[in-house]
Write an enzyme that holds these catalytic residues in place. Structure first.
Site, PDB file in Angstrom:
ATOM      1  N   ASP A 152       0.867  -1.188   0.000  1.00 56.49           N
ATOM      2  CA  ASP A 152       0.000   0.000   0.000  1.00 56.49           C
ATOM      3  C   ASP A 152       0.903   1.237   0.000  1.00 56.49           C
ATOM      4  O   ASP A 152       1.797   1.376   0.831  1.00 56.49           O
ATOM      5  CB  ASP A 152      -0.891  -0.016   1.260  1.00 56.49           C
ATOM      6  CG  ASP A 152      -1.852   1.163   1.311  1.00 56.49           C
ATOM      7  OD1 ASP A 152      -3.038   0.957   1.029  1.00 56.49           O
ATOM      8  OD2 ASP A 152      -1.417   2.286   1.614  1.00 56.49           O
ATOM      9  N   ASP A 207      -3.916   2.554  -5.123  1.00 58.06           N
ATOM     10  CA  ASP A 207      -2.609   2.568  -4.443  1.00 58.06           C
ATOM     11  C   ASP A 207      -2.276   1.286  -3.695  1.00 58.06           C
ATOM     12  O   ASP A 207      -1.354   1.272  -2.898  1.00 58.06           O
ATOM     13  CB  ASP A 207      -2.493   3.790  -3.520  1.00 58.06           C
ATOM     14  CG  ASP A 207      -3.096   3.553  -2.154  1.00 58.06           C
ATOM     15  OD1 ASP A 207      -4.109   2.835  -2.070  1.00 58.06           O
ATOM     16  OD2 ASP A 207      -2.540   4.066  -1.172  1.00 58.06           O
ATOM     17  N   GLU A 208      -3.026   0.200  -3.937  1.00 60.56           N
ATOM     18  CA  GLU A 208      -2.643  -1.020  -3.219  1.00 60.56           C
ATOM     19  C   GLU A 208      -2.906  -2.284  -4.022  1.00 60.56           C
ATOM     20  O   GLU A 208      -3.769  -2.304  -4.902  1.00 60.56           O
ATOM     21  CB  GLU A 208      -3.320  -1.092  -1.856  1.00 60.56           C
ATOM     22  CG  GLU A 208      -4.811  -1.217  -1.881  1.00 60.56           C
ATOM     23  CD  GLU A 208      -5.387  -0.875  -0.519  1.00 60.56           C
ATOM     24  OE1 GLU A 208      -5.565  -1.781   0.288  1.00 60.56           O
ATOM     25  OE2 GLU A 208      -5.654   0.314  -0.279  1.00 60.56           O
TER      26      GLU A 208
HETATM   27  P1  DGT Z   1      -1.782   5.936   4.067  1.00 55.45           P
HETATM   28  O1  DGT Z   1      -1.977   4.685   3.252  1.00 55.45           O
HETATM   29  O2  DGT Z   1      -2.445   5.870   5.401  1.00 55.45           O
HETATM   30  O3  DGT Z   1      -0.351   6.374   4.177  1.00 55.45           O
HETATM   31  O4  DGT Z   1      -2.522   7.134   3.320  1.00 55.45           O
HETATM   32  P2  DGT Z   1      -3.289   7.172   1.934  1.00 55.45           P
HETATM   33  O5  DGT Z   1      -3.553   8.588   1.620  1.00 55.45           O
HETATM   34  O6  DGT Z   1      -2.520   6.427   0.885  1.00 55.45           O
HETATM   35  O7  DGT Z   1      -4.641   6.447   2.298  1.00 55.45           O
HETATM   36  P3  DGT Z   1      -5.397   5.235   1.598  1.00 55.45           P
HETATM   37  O8  DGT Z   1      -4.436   4.146   1.231  1.00 55.45           O
HETATM   38  O9  DGT Z   1      -6.532   4.887   2.494  1.00 55.45           O
HETATM   39  O10 DGT Z   1      -6.009   5.856   0.280  1.00 55.45           O
HETATM   40  C1  DGT Z   1      -5.335   5.968  -0.939  1.00 55.45           C
HETATM   41  C2  DGT Z   1      -5.774   7.232  -1.656  1.00 55.45           C
HETATM   42  O11 DGT Z   1      -7.188   7.217  -1.833  1.00 55.45           O
HETATM   43  C3  DGT Z   1      -5.489   8.496  -0.845  1.00 55.45           C
HETATM   44  O12 DGT Z   1      -4.193   9.017  -1.084  1.00 55.45           O
HETATM   45  C4  DGT Z   1      -6.562   9.417  -1.271  1.00 55.45           C
HETATM   46  C5  DGT Z   1      -7.723   8.530  -1.614  1.00 55.45           C
HETATM   47  N1  DGT Z   1      -8.676   8.541  -0.483  1.00 55.45           N
HETATM   48  C6  DGT Z   1      -8.584   7.890   0.679  1.00 55.45           C
HETATM   49  N2  DGT Z   1      -9.618   8.167   1.472  1.00 55.45           N
HETATM   50  C7  DGT Z   1     -10.404   9.023   0.770  1.00 55.45           C
HETATM   51  C8  DGT Z   1     -11.639   9.693   1.048  1.00 55.45           C
HETATM   52  O13 DGT Z   1     -12.224   9.543   2.115  1.00 55.45           O
HETATM   53  N3  DGT Z   1     -12.135  10.490   0.045  1.00 55.45           N
HETATM   54  C9  DGT Z   1     -11.494  10.650  -1.157  1.00 55.45           C
HETATM   55  N4  DGT Z   1     -12.016  11.439  -2.072  1.00 55.45           N
HETATM   56  N5  DGT Z   1     -10.326  10.061  -1.430  1.00 55.45           N
HETATM   57  C10 DGT Z   1      -9.794   9.262  -0.483  1.00 55.45           C
HETATM   58 CA    CA Z   2      -4.896   2.197   0.093  1.00 60.28          CA
HETATM   59 CA    CA Z   3      -2.168   4.182   1.009  1.00 66.58          CA
END
Ligand code: DGT
Ligand code: CA
Ligand code: CA
Length: 380
Positions: free
Chosen positions: A31, A129-130
């Site tokens: 991820d 992203d995963e």
């Molecule tokens: P991490 O994995 O905790 O370091 O952080 P992220 O940002 O990679 O989180 P993840 O893996 O849950 O989500 C991947 C991408 O999906 C993130 O960069 C932005 C998008 N995303 C996640 N949650 C939401 C949301 O609630 N709303 C929207 N519009 N996009 C989201």
């Molecule tokens: Ca993810």
């Molecule tokens: Ca992520």
């Protein structure tokens, strides 16, 4: 009356247990860290180190809308996915606020997923992203799984300039929880014998599939951890959550998950982007970049035996705006010339209309199918 007698394990019993061992799987989950925000940091190195907030603006205008994700600097201040943009701006008015740029995230995702896929046996991309990989046929034990995961992380860091977190375990459930265990830039390997010990102290919401509703109900029952959940009887869980969910919760709390890693054919699109050496509106330079990118895209199509029905030219201008021009063919095609020639026509038309310098350009093919197209003519 139970009686305990020490019985030395005969050798043939150890041998008999081997076939079961051979069914053991080794699953990897990767991820990307703070993905959308990290993509923006890669594109604009000058914002690295500052809080970065990616925003989904609503149609109402102004600052209405929600935060999609943020980098770890912003998270430390309390700016997390889902909060209103207006609140984020109150918390950190000087943070870098950027609108989502899915074109960019998809092209970087393609780049990274291709790297991971080259190391894996069976590959199942779960989101932008995963991904899960079944690496049972690629490594002989969990030690080697850790080494392979580190190699993948190193390659993504060196070639794409991005960090990710990886988890390896005997099934998808454990691998996914493991990849989330140490973030960012984590690597966690959970061997079969360590599963219960690993899961026991974790919050029940760490189980993918346990959302707020189930979490709240379990809290009311006094259950806070996965270990606590595993102590509830199957009857109690079925009574509370119904047959299917009750059984699933029981199994998940014990780290049991038989779901296979399934290759998903025909992902909607394959694309490649590149940053031009200097910002330019020169058609010759852009055509040269297109030729190179078309070759890359075509190689990916060939490797997966796919044909396509649409070609997109992507242009990112110096103000970071993304522009796309797409042409849909009247029949599926599979050859390099169709990609190149279609992209040339699209790019020239775009540059005629918009004679400003470009920073990045890309090519994408979509409407993918198992290969059968034979066409080589470009039709407009
Ligand atoms: P991490 O994995 O905790 O370091 O952080 P992220 O940002 O990679 O989180 P993840 O893996 O849950 O989500 C991947 C991408 O999906 C993130 O960069 C932005 C998008 N995303 C996640 N949650 C939401 C949301 O609630 N709303 C929207 N519009 N996009 C989201
Ligand atoms: Ca993810
Ligand atoms: Ca992520």
């Amino acid at each position: 009356m139970p009686c305990h007698v020490y019985i030395p394990t005969p050798l043939f019993l150890i041998w008999m247990s081997l076939p079961e061992d051979s069914h053991r799987r080794i699953i990897l989950h990767v991820d990307m860290d703070y993905f959308f925000a990290q993509c923006e940091e890669r594109e604009r190195p000058q914002i690295k180190g500052k809080p970065v907030v990616i925003c989904v603006y609503s149609a109402r205008g102004g600052d209405s809308g929600a935060v999609s994700t943020s980098n770890y600097e912003a998270r430390k201040l309390g700016i997390k996915a889902g909060i209103p943009i207006s609140r984020a701006k109150k918390i950190a008015p000087d943070a870098v606020f950027l609108p989502v740029n899915m074109e960019l995230y998809h092209s970087i995702s393609d780049e990274v997923m291709e790297m991971i896929k080259n190391h894996c046996g069976i590959f199942e991309q779960e989101s932008v992203d995963e991904t899960f990989c079944d690496i049972t046929g690629k490594v002989s034990d969990f030690e080697e799984a850790g080494i392979l995961a580190q190699r993948i992380k190193d390659e993504i860091r060196q070639k794409a300039g991005l960090t990710c977190s990886a988890g390896a375990g005997p099934n998808k459930l454990v691998a996914k929880i493991a990849s989330d265990f140490k973030k960012p830039d984590g690597l966690t390997v959970v061997k079969p014998g360590e599963v219960l010990w690993f899961l026991e102290p974790l919050k029940i919401t760490e189980l993918p599939g346990v959302g707020k509703k189930t979490g709240d109900r379990l809290n009311e029952l006094g259950v806070k951890t996965i270990g606590g959940l595993s102590k509830l009887s199957i009857d109690e869980l079925i009574r509370e959550f119904g047959q299917a969910k009750g059984i699933w919760l029981k199994q998940a709390s014990e780290g049991i998950d038989d779901s296979p890693v399934v290759e998903r054919e025909g992902t909607e699109q394959i694309g490649r982007m590149t940053t031009l050496k200097t910002d330019t509106a020169d058609p010759d330079v852009i055509i040269e970049a297109i030729n190179e990118l078309s070759g890359d895209v075509h190689r990916k199509l060939e490797a997966r035996k796919l044909s396509f029905k649409s070609v997109t030219f992507v242009a990112i201008s110096t103000d970071f705006k993304t522009h796309t021009r797409t042409h849909t063919l009247s029949a599926v095609a599979k050859d390099l010339d169709t990609i190149k020639n279609t992209a040339h026509v699209l790019a020239k038309a775009f540059l005629d209309e918009n004679p400003f310098p470009l920073r990045r350009v890309g090519i994408r093919v979509a409407n993918l199918e198992e290969k059968k197209g034979q066409r080589t003519l470009v039709e407009f």
